[in-house]
Scaffold this motif. Structure first.
Motif, PDB file in Angstrom:
ATOM      1  N   ALA A 159      57.139  39.691   4.818  1.00 22.55           N
ATOM      2  CA  ALA A 159      56.034  40.477   4.259  1.00 22.55           C
ATOM      3  C   ALA A 159      55.344  41.260   5.361  1.00 22.55           C
ATOM      4  CB  ALA A 159      55.043  39.551   3.573  1.00 22.55           C
ATOM      5  N   SER A 163      51.560  44.585   2.589  1.00 18.28           N
ATOM      6  CA  SER A 163      51.846  43.796   1.382  1.00 18.28           C
ATOM      7  C   SER A 163      50.889  42.617   1.268  1.00 18.28           C
ATOM      8  CB  SER A 163      53.300  43.314   1.394  1.00 18.28           C
ATOM      9  OG  SER A 163      53.553  42.465   2.488  1.00 18.28           O
ATOM     10  N   VAL A 164      50.460  42.063   2.397  1.00 18.41           N
ATOM     11  CA  VAL A 164      49.452  41.001   2.372  1.00 18.41           C
ATOM     12  C   VAL A 164      48.122  41.544   1.849  1.00 18.41           C
ATOM     13  CG1 VAL A 164      48.109  39.407   3.812  1.00 18.41           C
ATOM     14  CG2 VAL A 164      50.562  39.709   4.233  1.00 18.41           C
ATOM     15  N   LYS A 166      47.731  44.083  -0.120  1.00 16.92           N
ATOM     16  CA  LYS A 166      47.902  44.385  -1.540  1.00 16.92           C
ATOM     17  C   LYS A 166      47.802  43.111  -2.374  1.00 16.92           C
ATOM     18  CE  LYS A 166      49.066  47.845  -4.347  1.00 16.92           C
ATOM     19  NZ  LYS A 166      48.367  49.131  -4.369  1.00 16.92           N
ATOM     20  N   GLU A 167      48.377  42.032  -1.868  1.00 17.25           N
ATOM     21  CA  GLU A 167      48.309  40.748  -2.586  1.00 17.25           C
ATOM     22  C   GLU A 167      46.870  40.277  -2.707  1.00 17.25           C
ATOM     23  OE1 GLU A 167      49.854  36.119  -2.087  1.00 17.25           O
ATOM     24  OE2 GLU A 167      50.730  37.713  -0.838  1.00 17.25           O
ATOM     25  N   ALA A 168      46.087  40.436  -1.655  1.00 12.14           N
ATOM     26  CA  ALA A 168      44.682  40.016  -1.702  1.00 12.14           C
ATOM     27  C   ALA A 168      43.919  40.791  -2.766  1.00 12.14           C
ATOM     28  CB  ALA A 168      44.043  40.206  -0.328  1.00 12.14           C
ATOM     29  N   LYS A 170      45.222  42.313  -5.488  1.00 14.50           N
ATOM     30  CA  LYS A 170      45.725  41.981  -6.825  1.00 14.50           C
ATOM     31  C   LYS A 170      45.227  40.626  -7.306  1.00 14.50           C
ATOM     32  CE  LYS A 170      49.958  44.750  -7.046  1.00 14.50           C
ATOM     33  NZ  LYS A 170      51.447  44.702  -7.181  1.00 14.50           N
ATOM     34  N   THR A 171      45.211  39.643  -6.412  1.00 15.27           N
ATOM     35  CA  THR A 171      44.818  38.287  -6.803  1.00 15.27           C
ATOM     36  C   THR A 171      43.316  38.080  -6.742  1.00 15.27           C
ATOM     37  OG1 THR A 171      45.088  37.475  -4.525  1.00 15.27           O
ATOM     38  CG2 THR A 171      47.016  37.372  -5.984  1.00 15.27           C
ATOM     39  N   ASP A 173      41.813  37.165  -4.126  1.00  6.28           N
ATOM     40  CA  ASP A 173      41.645  36.024  -3.228  1.00  6.28           C
ATOM     41  C   ASP A 173      41.564  36.525  -1.787  1.00  6.28           C
ATOM     42  OD1 ASP A 173      41.624  33.641  -1.891  1.00  6.28           O
ATOM     43  OD2 ASP A 173      43.633  33.001  -2.503  1.00  6.28           O
ATOM     44  N   VAL A 176      43.787  35.246   1.325  1.00 10.49           N
ATOM     45  CA  VAL A 176      45.128  35.760   1.600  1.00 10.49           C
ATOM     46  C   VAL A 176      45.137  36.565   2.893  1.00 10.49           C
ATOM     47  CG1 VAL A 176      46.947  37.309   0.749  1.00 10.49           C
ATOM     48  CG2 VAL A 176      45.801  35.752  -0.828  1.00 10.49           C
ATOM     49  N   PRO A 301      52.305  49.657  -1.750  1.00  9.37           N
ATOM     50  CA  PRO A 301      51.310  49.255  -0.749  1.00  9.37           C
ATOM     51  C   PRO A 301      50.918  50.396   0.182  1.00  9.37           C
ATOM     52  CG  PRO A 301      53.107  47.651  -0.870  1.00  9.37           C
ATOM     53  CD  PRO A 301      53.535  48.839  -1.663  1.00  9.37           C
TER      54      PRO A 301
END
Length: 334
Positions: A159, A163-164, A166-168, A170-171, A173, A176, A301
């Protein structure tokens, strides 16, 4: 036949030429290129050489067999530079046949379709990259971990910082973001961290900044576009980080992905960017805003390439809007 129009004297003689400027940009790219060789080894060599060779070949072939142009345009260095920039925007494990398709789009569609150097409205290297991103999304969004010098298509992937982030988002959280490398590692690059390093030209922000300093020193470019892009991204990302912890800190945003590569080497393309300082600042601010919007709320991303291409299309309008008044011109009477 087009006419040569010579303006009234006095005339100023400059030392700039297409060949000199192309050579200067290639020299400015050398630090980032050498870093990519060090971190990605065989994969970087194969991708860059394939991209440059394919771009030069397609420019020669299109000139000779389709445009029937007897003048050899590959000697000006623009095709080689396009190939190098395309290669620096690709992952180090991309198969050669996909690189060749990207080179065909970059030269054949992004450049020669419009008449060649100086007439294209979009950055050719980004046309090739975005064409590959749309046609081969799986291959173009898998990023090898740096430090695998002898690996090519079988490289281990991971990753990326983008992308990290983007994950934060989306979630929702913010924890992350703890997986992000620290700013020093993102500035220098580090093959031991175990995350996907991104495209070849994204691995070391410091190398790109050295290239920026060289081009500013040689006056190949001016500060207006890169500074306005980076400044806009920094301010917007800082405001978003203050509003919500799920958005990464502005330093991490600046050092991640293709932001530095795009702001320094892609957005500053002479042909596709505005001519006046005020127009360049408007252009840069708009690219920064679009990059933040696409990165945070788009499907991908990364948004730098799309932001630059969108603003390439607006360049003629910006040039018209900020067109300087001619010397001695009187305002038109209503």
């Amino acid at each position: 036949m087009s006419k040569l129009i010579v303006s009234l004297s006095p005339h100023a003689h400059g030392t700039d030429s297409v060949e000199r400027n192309m050579r200067g940009v290639i020299i400015a790219l050398l630090p980032a290129l050498l870093v990519s060789f060090y971190y990605f080894g065989l994969g970087s060599v194969v991708v860059c050489l394939s991209s440059v060779a394919a771009c030069v070949f397609f420019e020669w072939a299109i000139n000779k067999y389709m445009l029937k142009n007897p003048r050899c345009t590959i000697a000006d260095g623009s095709a080689a530079l396009t190939g190098l920039l395309l290669g620096m925007n690709l992952p180090s494990n991309l198969p050669v046949w996909i690189i060749i398709i990207g080179a065909l789009f970059a030269i054949g569609v992004g450049k020669m379709t419009f008449g060649g150097l100086g007439q294209n409205i979009f950055n050719p290297a980004l046309v090739g990259r975005c064409a590959l991103l749309v046609a081969f999304p799986a291959q173009m969004t898998v990023w090898p971990v740096a430090g695998q010098q002898l690996a090519y298509t079988d490289a281990v992937t991971g990753a990326t910082p983008l992308s990290v982030m983007k994950e934060a988002i989306k979630t929702g959280d913010a924890s992350v973001l703890d997986r992000l490398p620290d700013s020093l590692h993102m500035l220098l690059g580090d093959p031991q961290l175990g995350y996907g390093a991104g495209a070849l030209g994204e691995v070391c922000a410091l190398a790109l900044l050295l290239g920026l300093a060289y081009m500013l020193w040689r006056r190949i470019i001016t500060w207006h576009i890169p500074v306005s892009i980076l400044g806009t991204v920094f301010v917007l990302s800082a405001l978003m980080h203050l509003a919500s912890p799920v958005y990464a800190n502005p330093v991490a945003v600046l050092l991640s992905g293709g932001l530095m590569l795009g702001a320094i080497f892609m957005a500053t393309d002479y042909v596709t960017s505005p001519m006046t300082p005020r127009g360049q600042i408007i252009y840069g601010v708009a690219i920064g805003v679009l990059t933040i919007v696409i990165r945070n709320w788009g499907s991908y991303p990364e948004g730098m390439s799309f932001a630059i291409l969108i603003m390439n299309a607006f360049t003629p309008l910006i040039n018209n809007y900020v067109k300087p008044k001619r010397f001695g011109e009187e305002p038109a009477k209503q």
